[in-house]
Design a protein around this motif. Structure first.
Motif, mmCIF file in Angstrom:
data_model
loop_
_atom_site.group_PDB
_atom_site.id
_atom_site.type_symbol
_atom_site.label_atom_id
_atom_site.label_comp_id
_atom_site.label_asym_id
_atom_site.label_seq_id
_atom_site.Cartn_x
_atom_site.Cartn_y
_atom_site.Cartn_z
ATOM 1 N N GLY A 1 71.993 11.436 52.271
ATOM 2 C CA GLY A 1 73.049 10.572 51.733
ATOM 3 C C GLY A 1 73.768 11.256 50.577
ATOM 4 N N GLU A 2 73.000 11.884 49.699
ATOM 5 C CA GLU A 2 73.607 12.601 48.566
ATOM 6 C C GLU A 2 74.439 13.776 49.053
ATOM 7 O OE1 GLU A 2 70.127 11.581 45.256
ATOM 8 O OE2 GLU A 2 70.009 13.432 46.421
ATOM 9 N N MET A 3 73.928 14.489 50.063
ATOM 10 C CA MET A 3 74.682 15.636 50.609
ATOM 11 C C MET A 3 76.014 15.150 51.188
ATOM 12 S SD MET A 3 71.528 17.568 52.498
ATOM 13 C CE MET A 3 72.391 18.998 53.125
ATOM 14 N N ALA A 4 75.977 14.027 51.900
ATOM 15 C CA ALA A 4 77.203 13.490 52.510
ATOM 16 C C ALA A 4 78.184 13.016 51.442
ATOM 17 C CB ALA A 4 76.851 12.348 53.456
ATOM 18 N N ALA A 5 77.641 12.465 50.342
ATOM 19 C CA ALA A 5 78.517 11.980 49.268
ATOM 20 C C ALA A 5 79.194 13.153 48.557
ATOM 21 C CB ALA A 5 77.717 11.139 48.273
ATOM 22 N N ARG A 6 78.424 14.230 48.339
ATOM 23 C CA ARG A 6 78.971 15.391 47.611
ATOM 24 C C ARG A 6 79.985 16.156 48.445
ATOM 25 N NH1 ARG A 6 73.500 18.054 45.669
ATOM 26 N NH2 ARG A 6 72.719 16.279 44.520
ATOM 27 N N GLN A 7 79.700 16.262 49.745
ATOM 28 C CA GLN A 7 80.568 17.068 50.600
ATOM 29 C C GLN A 7 80.842 16.273 51.882
ATOM 30 O OE1 GLN A 7 79.034 20.880 51.709
ATOM 31 N NE2 GLN A 7 81.041 21.662 52.262
ATOM 32 N N PRO A 8 81.936 15.485 51.898
ATOM 33 C CA PRO A 8 82.177 14.573 53.031
ATOM 34 C C PRO A 8 82.188 15.274 54.391
ATOM 35 C CG PRO A 8 83.670 14.073 51.223
ATOM 36 C CD PRO A 8 82.944 15.327 50.841
ATOM 37 N N GLY A 9 82.571 16.563 54.424
ATOM 38 C CA GLY A 9 82.610 17.294 55.700
ATOM 39 C C GLY A 9 81.249 17.381 56.375
ATOM 40 N N THR A 10 80.169 17.269 55.600
ATOM 41 C CA THR A 10 78.832 17.372 56.198
ATOM 42 C C THR A 10 78.570 16.238 57.177
ATOM 43 O OG1 THR A 10 77.857 16.147 54.389
ATOM 44 C CG2 THR A 10 77.793 18.524 54.190
ATOM 45 N N THR A 11 79.283 15.126 57.019
ATOM 46 C CA THR A 11 79.007 13.977 57.904
ATOM 47 C C THR A 11 79.328 14.328 59.354
ATOM 48 O OG1 THR A 11 81.185 12.984 57.531
ATOM 49 C CG2 THR A 11 79.404 12.275 56.074
ATOM 50 N N ARG A 12 80.306 15.217 59.561
ATOM 51 C CA ARG A 12 80.623 15.618 60.947
ATOM 52 C C ARG A 12 79.460 16.383 61.562
ATOM 53 N NH1 ARG A 12 85.237 19.095 60.771
ATOM 54 N NH2 ARG A 12 85.105 18.960 58.531
ATOM 55 N N ILE A 13 78.811 17.222 60.745
ATOM 56 C CA ILE A 13 77.630 17.966 61.221
ATOM 57 C C ILE A 13 76.489 16.986 61.503
ATOM 58 C CG2 ILE A 13 75.961 19.792 60.641
ATOM 59 C CD1 ILE A 13 78.688 21.013 60.616
ATOM 60 N N PHE A 14 76.283 16.059 60.579
ATOM 61 C CA PHE A 14 75.196 15.088 60.760
ATOM 62 C C PHE A 14 75.418 14.259 62.029
ATOM 63 C CE2 PHE A 14 74.418 15.042 55.881
ATOM 64 C CZ PHE A 14 73.654 16.201 55.991
ATOM 65 N N GLU A 15 76.669 13.848 62.254
ATOM 66 C CA GLU A 15 76.973 13.072 63.477
ATOM 67 C C GLU A 15 76.640 13.903 64.719
ATOM 68 O OE1 GLU A 15 77.933 9.964 63.761
ATOM 69 O OE2 GLU A 15 78.745 9.453 61.795
ATOM 70 N N ARG A 16 77.014 15.176 64.680
ATOM 71 C CA ARG A 16 76.814 16.037 65.851
ATOM 72 C C ARG A 16 75.333 16.126 66.225
ATOM 73 N NH1 ARG A 16 77.588 22.243 65.358
ATOM 74 N NH2 ARG A 16 79.386 21.690 64.083
ATOM 75 N N PHE A 17 74.450 16.151 65.208
ATOM 76 C CA PHE A 17 73.026 16.299 65.487
ATOM 77 C C PHE A 17 72.275 14.961 65.484
ATOM 78 C CE2 PHE A 17 74.181 20.558 63.934
ATOM 79 C CZ PHE A 17 73.691 21.323 64.988
ATOM 80 N N GLY A 18 73.014 13.866 65.370
ATOM 81 C CA GLY A 18 72.362 12.547 65.391
ATOM 82 C C GLY A 18 71.540 12.264 64.152
ATOM 83 N N ILE A 19 71.944 12.868 63.026
ATOM 84 C CA ILE A 19 71.210 12.666 61.768
ATOM 85 C C ILE A 19 71.760 11.438 61.047
ATOM 86 C CG2 ILE A 19 70.885 13.646 59.452
ATOM 87 C CD1 ILE A 19 70.481 16.317 60.858
ATOM 88 N N HIS B 1 69.737 5.312 56.740
ATOM 89 C CA HIS B 1 68.509 5.913 56.202
ATOM 90 C C HIS B 1 68.869 7.165 55.402
ATOM 91 C CE1 HIS B 1 66.953 3.471 59.579
ATOM 92 N NE2 HIS B 1 66.031 3.183 58.683
ATOM 93 N N GLY B 2 69.890 7.031 54.560
ATOM 94 C CA GLY B 2 70.415 8.173 53.817
ATOM 95 C C GLY B 2 69.514 8.669 52.712
ATOM 96 N N ARG B 3 68.407 7.985 52.448
ATOM 97 C CA ARG B 3 67.554 8.405 51.325
ATOM 98 C C ARG B 3 66.488 9.412 51.744
ATOM 99 N NH1 ARG B 3 68.502 3.145 50.757
ATOM 100 N NH2 ARG B 3 69.752 2.496 48.972
ATOM 101 N N HIS B 4 66.583 9.934 52.969
ATOM 102 C CA HIS B 4 65.622 10.947 53.411
ATOM 103 C C HIS B 4 66.147 12.342 53.095
ATOM 104 C CE1 HIS B 4 63.146 7.996 55.331
ATOM 105 N NE2 HIS B 4 64.123 7.577 56.104
ATOM 106 N N THR B 5 65.222 13.289 52.933
ATOM 107 C CA THR B 5 65.627 14.688 52.780
ATOM 108 C C THR B 5 66.096 15.191 54.142
ATOM 109 O OG1 THR B 5 63.436 15.493 53.319
ATOM 110 C CG2 THR B 5 63.914 15.127 50.971
#
Ligand SMILES: [Fe+2]
Ligand SMILES: [Fe+2]
Length: 239
Positions: free
Chosen positions: A11-29, A34-38
């Motif tokens: 969740g913190e990574m996505a907040a800091r760098q919004p572009g990461t959400t596209r990567i997370f979506e691609r891998f089903g993360i 449940h953004g509080r997981h490492t």
């Protein structure tokens, strides 16, 4: 909670760098409900190798940054406006369209395809959860956040903004469970080869709502809520 103190959560990574959400979506993360997981824990849940995701994230970091809005740095009022204008309006419109499409598909194909009626029930559960949730945010939480942002906290029917934030987070998690069930039972929103255009439109609409809800819930749970708690501490001089 964050499993370790040193590693950022997804969740913190996505907040800091919004572009990461596209990567997370691609891998089903799951970076929202449940953004509080490492990253390690989120990869384990999604069944992907952390090194694969880290590689994709490194590629992204090497590219020029896209002109995405950094909502961690915008005024809270603007973030609330954005959530309402972009995500709340879209959710209401799409839920109505999904209900109409689902009814048509069940009427036309329910007898031969017993899988569609339970899917429509899941879509109804999503609507039954989301409509009161949007209303609570619009009538209770968001006006209070605006008052905090203005430095003049309104009279609130709760002791601290932590109370409605906890409630909204729980409701986000419940929405995440329904979205995961929809994705699983539709095979990732893949309509059968012989599906009619209405069936395809129904799955496409559910998929688009899923993607939008991931961004919507991320912006609330990972950006708005922590900032509201911080604004409350600043206004009342605590913490
Ligand atoms: Fe919302
Ligand atoms: Fe929400």
């Amino acid at each position: 909670m964050n499993e370790t103190q040193s590693e950022p959560t997804v969740g913190e990574m996505a907040a800091r760098q919004p572009g990461t959400t596209r990567i997370f979506e691609r891998f089903g993360i799951d970076y929202c409900c449940h953004g509080r997981h490492t990253l390690e824990a989120a990869c384990a849940s999604a069944g992907v190798e952390p090194s694969t995701v880290r590689g994709a994230l490194a590629e992204l970091a090497a590219q020029p940054a896209p002109p995405a809005v950094d909502w961690t740095a915008q005024p809270l009022d603007a973030l609330v406006d954005h959530l309402l204008a972009k995500h709340h309006a879209f959710t209401r419109d799409e839920l109505a369209r999904i209900a109409a499409l689902g009814a048509k598909v069940v009427n036309a194909h329910g007898a031969k395809h017993p899988e569609v009626a339970p899917l429509r029930e899941l879509a109804r559960e999503l609507e039954a959860d989301l409509l009161p949730h949007l209303m609570k945010e619009e009538r209770v939480l968001f006006p209070y956040v605006r008052s905090l942002a203005a430095g003049e906290p309104a009279q609130a029917p709760f002791g601290s903004v932590a109370m409605p934030v906890r409630m909204m987070d729980r409701e986000h998690e419940a929405v995440g469970v329904i979205l995961a069930a929809l994705r699983e039972r539709t095979g990732g929103y893949a309509a059968p080869a012989d599906a009619c255009p209405t069936w395809r439109a129904w799955y496409d609409a559910l998929h688009a709502l899923e993607q939008d809800l991931h961004q919507h819930i991320h912006l609330e749970s990972n950006v708005l809520f922590p900032r509201a708690l911080e604004a409350e501490r600043a206004v009342f001089g605590t913490g």
